[in-house]
Design an enzyme around this catalytic site. Sequence first.
Site, PDB file in Angstrom:
ATOM      1  N   LYS A  49       0.604  -1.234  -0.200  1.00 11.55           N
ATOM      2  CA  LYS A  49       0.088  -0.413   0.073  1.00 11.55           C
ATOM      3  C   LYS A  49       0.533   1.591  -0.021  1.00 11.55           C
ATOM      4  O   LYS A  49       2.118   1.732   0.171  1.00 11.55           O
ATOM      5  CB  LYS A  49      -0.842   0.639   1.585  1.00 11.55           C
ATOM      6  CG  LYS A  49      -0.029   0.025   2.358  1.00 11.55           C
ATOM      7  CD  LYS A  49      -1.446  -0.370   4.066  1.00 11.55           C
ATOM      8  CE  LYS A  49      -0.399  -0.221   4.708  1.00 11.55           C
ATOM      9  NZ  LYS A  49      -0.648  -0.442   6.431  1.00 11.55           N
ATOM     10  N   TYR A 274      16.463  30.486   7.548  1.00 15.59           N
ATOM     11  CA  TYR A 274      15.321  30.761   7.895  1.00 15.59           C
ATOM     12  C   TYR A 274      15.227  30.922   9.541  1.00 15.59           C
ATOM     13  O   TYR A 274      15.182  30.276  10.776  1.00 15.59           O
ATOM     14  CB  TYR A 274      13.427  30.860   7.780  1.00 15.59           C
ATOM     15  CG  TYR A 274      13.358  30.335   6.200  1.00 15.59           C
ATOM     16  CD1 TYR A 274      12.973  31.848   6.281  1.00 15.59           C
ATOM     17  CD2 TYR A 274      13.346  29.460   5.153  1.00 15.59           C
ATOM     18  CE1 TYR A 274      12.378  32.000   4.593  1.00 15.59           C
ATOM     19  CE2 TYR A 274      12.848  29.369   4.162  1.00 15.59           C
ATOM     20  CZ  TYR A 274      13.143  31.112   3.476  1.00 15.59           C
ATOM     21  OH  TYR A 274      12.171  30.635   2.456  1.00 15.59           O
ATOM     22  N   MET A 322      11.930  24.678   2.396  1.00 16.21           N
ATOM     23  CA  MET A 322      10.977  23.974   1.531  1.00 16.21           C
ATOM     24  C   MET A 322      11.675  23.060   0.493  1.00 16.21           C
ATOM     25  O   MET A 322      11.466  21.634   0.551  1.00 16.21           O
ATOM     26  CB  MET A 322      10.394  24.828   0.480  1.00 16.21           C
ATOM     27  CG  MET A 322       9.043  23.859  -0.540  1.00 16.21           C
ATOM     28  SD  MET A 322       7.804  25.054  -1.213  1.00 16.21           S
ATOM     29  CE  MET A 322       7.024  25.729  -0.280  1.00 16.21           C
TER      30      MET A 322
END
Length: 381
Positions: A49, A274, A322
């Site tokens: 799965k 950041y 990101m």
Amino acid sequence: MSTALEHDGRSAHAAGPTWAEVDLAAFRRNVAEVRRRLPARSRLVAVLKADGYGHGAVELARCCDPGDVAMIATARLVEALALREAGIVLPILNLGVLNDDQIVEAVQHEITIGIVGPDDLERAARVARASERELVVHLKLDSGMGRMGVIEPELPRVVDILRGAPALRVDALYTHFANASDPADPFTAVQIASFDRLVVALRDAGISPAIHHLANSAALMRGLVRPGDYVRAGIVLYGSEPLEAGASRLEPILRWRTEIVRLKDLPAGRPVGYGGTFRTARPSRIATLPVGYADGYDRRLSNRAEVLVRGRRAPVVGRVSMDLTTIDVTDVPGVTTGDEVVLIGRQEGDEISAEELAARSETISYEVFCRISARVPRVYK
Ligand SMILES: *Cc1c(COP(=O)(O)O)cnc(C)c1O
């Protein structure tokens, strides 16, 4: 293995320097190791799965020999259909709940349906009556997970539905353990006993399929599988250890690597990334990697994880962003741009395991694998 470096028809190099290598030979060895642990007449249901826990279900399914693997399990119908479209002919058990249209489609593609309660059993019975085709299901019993599966008070209704639907063929009864990875928890034994009680109640009502399956990977590794039972094993096939004190011959099959794309020397006292959550305490060599939380490298690994460069551990410093992650390579001699960096897997003598990343990001290896995003090419060798 450079000839295998392909992803969606493009070379992995065209996709960029970040990819996850999946070792299909190691997967086969894990399947063999699992088989070795099965008692007499027991058979393996390979749980593929969630795209094979992020490893790529189609490629792994192609490695599943019908002599070793009785069935493949998926969670969503789309996963099962993708395997059929890729030409996989092994029996497939879909564990997730389906609506009427999906049941019809499952039947058309010879996908066995996991039934988790009276309502979806009713739907399956309706489809079976309308289509005049035999519809094969495995019936899940709730032995204590409290999630899916039939509970005792629902048994009379389940029996009624089955009596009214001769085209419904129940091939197996199954259940799922809530805490099999903890050998000290007596609840697994409680679950086995309540499964057995439900099985007897169904047998007394004339419903007695030959196949039972209870065990997941952890139960298998603990030797809890009874002769003749099927085993739904997932994580062990990917080489991750389901038990704390496991000493098996399982091998991790995934290696996630990238390269240094930017390298710079910063003086002491400079913030990185950041929020400036890391500040150089000394003149430091900071390397930037083209991988971030959008690739599935968890943001909680900020200032917490380590990677391998030139066979040495280097810490992640600053926030994982990101698309980029920064590491401190001050203590790694000879680093240059283009050096390979391993996020999960071996490099020279050391290894970063999925379990290590899981511990550092407060989750389990399952989630670490599943979160490696579609942006990261899977490369098979
Ligand atoms: C995912 C799943 C499994 C496999 O569990 P592992 O711990 O990976 O072996 C087995 N059964 C069910 C019902 C599942 O959802």
